[in-house]
Enzyme design. Sequence first.
Site, PDB file in Angstrom:
ATOM      1  N   GLY A   1       0.786  -1.224   0.000  1.00 41.49           N
ATOM      2  CA  GLY A   1       0.000   0.000   0.000  1.00 41.49           C
ATOM      3  C   GLY A   1       0.823   1.282   0.000  1.00 41.49           C
TER       4      GLY A   1
ATOM      5  N   ASP B   1      -8.054  -0.678 -16.144  1.00 43.64           N
ATOM      6  CA  ASP B   1      -8.214   0.053 -14.878  1.00 43.64           C
ATOM      7  C   ASP B   1      -7.435   1.361 -14.905  1.00 43.64           C
ATOM      8  OD1 ASP B   1      -6.066  -1.961 -14.887  1.00 43.64           O
ATOM      9  OD2 ASP B   1      -5.498  -1.060 -12.982  1.00 43.64           O
ATOM     10  N   ASN B   2      -6.611   1.539 -15.920  1.00 45.99           N
ATOM     11  CA  ASN B   2      -5.839   2.774 -16.035  1.00 45.99           C
ATOM     12  C   ASN B   2      -6.356   3.655 -17.169  1.00 45.99           C
ATOM     13  OD1 ASN B   2      -4.255   1.940 -13.922  1.00 45.99           O
ATOM     14  ND2 ASN B   2      -2.669   1.074 -15.230  1.00 45.99           N
TER      15      ASN B   2
HETATM   16  P1  AMP Z   1      -1.268   0.052 -11.109  1.00 47.53           P
HETATM   17  O1  AMP Z   1      -0.271  -0.825 -11.790  1.00 47.53           O
HETATM   18  O2  AMP Z   1      -0.651   1.162 -10.316  1.00 47.53           O
HETATM   19  O3  AMP Z   1      -2.335   0.521 -12.031  1.00 47.53           O
HETATM   20  O4  AMP Z   1      -1.964  -0.865 -10.016  1.00 47.53           O
HETATM   21  C1  AMP Z   1      -2.705  -2.005 -10.336  1.00 47.53           C
HETATM   22  C2  AMP Z   1      -3.359  -2.543  -9.077  1.00 47.53           C
HETATM   23  O5  AMP Z   1      -2.378  -2.926  -8.117  1.00 47.53           O
HETATM   24  C3  AMP Z   1      -4.268  -1.565  -8.373  1.00 47.53           C
HETATM   25  O6  AMP Z   1      -5.333  -2.287  -7.800  1.00 47.53           O
HETATM   26  C4  AMP Z   1      -3.368  -0.997  -7.300  1.00 47.53           C
HETATM   27  O7  AMP Z   1      -4.096  -0.489  -6.210  1.00 47.53           O
HETATM   28  C5  AMP Z   1      -2.563  -2.213  -6.914  1.00 47.53           C
HETATM   29  N1  AMP Z   1      -1.251  -1.847  -6.356  1.00 47.53           N
HETATM   30  C6  AMP Z   1      -0.182  -1.349  -7.009  1.00 47.53           C
HETATM   31  N2  AMP Z   1       0.857  -1.157  -6.169  1.00 47.53           N
HETATM   32  C7  AMP Z   1       0.437  -1.535  -4.940  1.00 47.53           C
HETATM   33  C8  AMP Z   1       1.030  -1.585  -3.630  1.00 47.53           C
HETATM   34  N3  AMP Z   1       2.283  -1.184  -3.427  1.00 47.53           N
HETATM   35  N4  AMP Z   1       0.279  -2.050  -2.619  1.00 47.53           N
HETATM   36  C9  AMP Z   1      -0.983  -2.453  -2.811  1.00 47.53           C
HETATM   37  N5  AMP Z   1      -1.605  -2.441  -3.995  1.00 47.53           N
HETATM   38  C10 AMP Z   1      -0.911  -1.984  -5.055  1.00 47.53           C
HETATM   39 MG    MG Z   2      -3.798   1.792 -11.813  1.00 46.67          MG
END
Ligand code: AMP
Ligand code: MG
Length: 508
Positions: free
Chosen positions: A129, A255-256
């Site tokens: 997180g 999701d992005n």
């Molecule tokens: P992202 O690659 O940033 O678009 O993230 C994809 C998913 O992974 C989303 O659900 C984020 O909330 C989750 N996520 C990314 N990094 C972390 C982290 N360090 N801790 C918890 N969840 C994460």
């Molecule tokens: Mg994301």
Amino acid sequence: MNAPPRLPTFAFDNSYARDLSGFYVAWKPAAVPAPRLLHLDRTLAAELGLDAEALGSELGAAIFAGNLVPDGAEPIAQAYAGHQFGHYSPQLGDGRALLLGEVVDRQGRRRDIAWKGSGRTPFSRGGDGKAAVGPMLREVLISEGMHALGIPTTRALAVAATGEAVYREVELPGAVLTRVAASHLRVGTFQYFAGRGEVGRLKQLLDYTIARHDPQLAGAPDAPFALLRAVAERQAALVAQWMNVGFIHGVMNTDNMAISGETIDYGPCAFLEAYDPKAVFSSIDHGGRYAYANQPPIARWNLARLAEALLPLVAKPDDEAALQRAIEQAMAVIDAYPGLYDTAWRSGQRAKLGLRTAEAGDAALADDWLALLQAQQVDHTLAWRRLADAAAGSAEGLRALVAEPAALDGWLARWRSRCAAEDGDAAGTDAAARDRAEHLRRTNPLVIPRNHRVEEALAAASEHDDLGPFEQLLAALRRPYDDDPALARYAEPAPAAVTACYRTFCGT
Ligand code: AMP
Ligand code: MG
């Protein structure tokens, strides 16, 4: 005597929390040991109606690190799903982010204010997180660079160091970014409720989204398709801008992709140096799914996933005939997308060529220019920029970028005659040349967030706690079109060897 610190106030009005219960989990940010403000955008704060002075204080640092929840904030972790590299994850959600709430800015626009890196949530799965200083400052540089380039994007309001270490492959200093967005509604938000068969909530989401982003569509007979069309138009315009500036998002998972049409989620993104349609910098994008030239078709693919998520609103799954009709209507929108994209992209290219009018041969002129840049591995940003000097009468700077100027000279002759035709009676006059050069300098940036300059600034901040290079680069990025010799080092391409090895990382 110092005045006592003022508690920063926000005029929160949290429509998502209020109208969409069941779409999120109310949650609190994790406490951190030593909040310290690394960055605060006072101009943006003022635009949001916030007290920039108060936010610059220790109390502001506490808020931006997640230690202090300001009055009126209702922190929530939003639920969403998404296709990641083509594979569906039914539950992603805010795993390291929280929406504090919404404010209506000075221009009457509703804006989300969210933390990124504020600790674990029920959506964190295996993640911590947390976020690190380098990647959060990176989001500041690139999103603010995009904003200065006139490209719709989420904004970076503040970054606070947390005083705690985060563990990636190595130990890094932790930070929280405060992001501002038109909303955090994503294609994946619709997928989440469609995937769970929650048609009632899907309808609530549709109505909320339309009220927030496309109020003119409220009550439209085919509202889901009308929204799909509006999203397609925004994405076409957005991706065309990315392509014309050489931006590679790097992780265009569903999701992005924001429903608002803003660029969102700056992870492994990067900018082109030498023009190369196949360019990929992300360390995890082995197949090149999100390569530079794949971005327009990937946006279409993502829109098709949005269309699928909207179908249950239009037809019951057991009503074969209604479903068939709905699919055809959705396909009509999806199939219109390449045309929308092409129009936006070509119109951007004409502007980048300094043209005010549209002619049949313009696409070939632009294609041949890009083919030339590709064949001779020419720096994308500088090549476009130096067209301004060529328009003003001096093509030497442009010729210096290519190994074999003959092909360039041939192309320049065609371009000049196209410009002359457009100038009519004024062709060849100083005034016409000056106008075109000026138009080109306002259209083709000199300064973009070059990967090596970004990395240099982040290394200084993260490894030596020196924010000087970050601040100087950010100041340069805010003036992308200025011809100022002081900005020269930010305009220089990276050595080819640096670009060849450049890798960006996810989970950044
Ligand atoms: P992202 O690659 O940033 O678009 O993230 C994809 C998913 O992974 C989303 O659900 C984020 O909330 C989750 N996520 C990314 N990094 C972390 C982290 N360090 N801790 C918890 N969840 C994460
Ligand atoms: Mg994301």
